[in-house]
Design an enzyme around this catalytic site. Structure first.
Site, PDB file in Angstrom:
ATOM      1  N   LYS A 256     -46.855  69.647  36.085  1.00 13.31           N
ATOM      2  CA  LYS A 256     -46.738  68.216  36.391  1.00 13.31           C
ATOM      3  C   LYS A 256     -47.529  67.887  37.662  1.00 13.31           C
ATOM      4  CE  LYS A 256     -42.732  66.071  35.885  1.00 13.31           C
ATOM      5  NZ  LYS A 256     -41.289  65.798  36.096  1.00 13.31           N
TER       6      LYS A 256
HETATM    7  O1  G3P Z   1     -38.305  63.658  35.529  1.00  9.89           O
HETATM    8  C1  G3P Z   1     -38.594  62.498  36.203  1.00  9.89           C
HETATM    9  C2  G3P Z   1     -37.744  61.310  35.874  1.00  9.89           C
HETATM   10  O2  G3P Z   1     -37.127  61.453  34.654  1.00  9.89           O
HETATM   11  C3  G3P Z   1     -36.821  60.944  36.988  1.00  9.89           C
HETATM   12  O3  G3P Z   1     -35.820  60.073  36.613  1.00  9.89           O
HETATM   13  O4  G3P Z   1     -33.603  59.154  37.088  1.00  9.89           O
HETATM   14  O5  G3P Z   1     -34.985  60.013  38.981  1.00  9.89           O
HETATM   15  O6  G3P Z   1     -35.598  57.899  37.833  1.00  9.89           O
HETATM   16  P1  G3P Z   1     -34.972  59.234  37.676  1.00  9.89           P
END
Ligand code: G3P
Length: 221
Positions: free
Chosen positions: A87
């Site tokens: 990533k």
């Molecule tokens: O993996 C990255 C993403 O899914 C993060 O999600 O919940 O931190 O906005 P969030």
């Protein structure tokens, strides 16, 4: 549609993996920081020991901002296992790194995508996945799923092969909308994974069937 678990929690990953219904995992520095691993080596080792089926995908994120270091980190991460997808953030340097890593046969997930043009540029850089963060857009009163629709249209217009991995998912509604729009993958927290199976009427129906079955005195075996 592929389903990844968005987690670095070993218990959750093992529980979800045991269902044979998930295709991999996505991690990020935030998820890594909340699990209390003693080292990044331990985190990568423990997570990779779970995902062993040939097509399993394990996403690990670089932790630098300049292209040169991102490339070095990406090469190191990819060397850990054939399951690893690297990533990188969608910045100019991130996309330079994406292009170079892709040239070397390493699959790259371009993450932190919040606009259609970022997704377009990621595809031009050869990204294997683009990760649009729908929940964070919704959180600030924008329309996360509209972004998925726009990216899907752009990629379809030009036959771009980059797969849309819907991230920052807040609930089953995001998974459903992603599937309706034809997204290639979703990455979800364990709490959302559990909800994908559940419906109140299913529970009510099961209880009613079991009660009625007892009345029959029948046996299947
Ligand atoms: O993996 C990255 C993403 O899914 C993060 O999600 O919940 O931190 O906005 P969030």
């Amino acid at each position: 549609m592929k389903i990844f678990l968005d987690s670095a929690n070993l218990n959750d990953l093992k529980k979800a993996y045991a269902t044979n219904l998930i295709d991999g995992v996505t991690t990020n520095p935030t998820l890594a920081s909340i699990e209390g691993y003693p080292s990044f080596e331990k985190l990568t080792h423990d997570i990779l020991s779970i995902f062993t089926k040939p097509m399993d995908v394990v996403n690990f994120e670089v932790a630098s901002l300049d292209a040169k270091t991102m490339i070095e980190e990406g090469i190191k991460l990819a060397s850990l296992s054939k399951h690893v997808v690297v990533k990188v953030p969608v910045t100019q340097d991130g996309l330079i790194a994406c292009k170079e890593l892709t040239k070397r046969g390493i699959r790259v997930n371009v993450t932190l995508c919040f606009s259609p043009t970022q997704a377009l540029m990621a595809a031009k850089a050869g990204a294997y996945f683009i990760s649009p963060f729908v929940g964070r857009l919704d959180d600030q009163n924008e329309d996360g799923m509209r972004l998925i629709e726009q990216i899907k249209k752009i990629y379809t217009n030009y036959g771009m092969k980059t797969q849309i991995l819907v991230a920052s998912i807040r609930g089953p509604h995001h998974v459903m909308e992603a599937a309706l729009l034809g997204a290639d993958a979703c990455t979800i927290p364990y709490s959302v994974f559990e909800k994908l199976f559940r419906h109140e009427l299913t529970d009510v129906g099961i209880n009613k069937f079991l009660d009625d079955w007892k009345k029959t005195k029948f046996k299947i075996k």
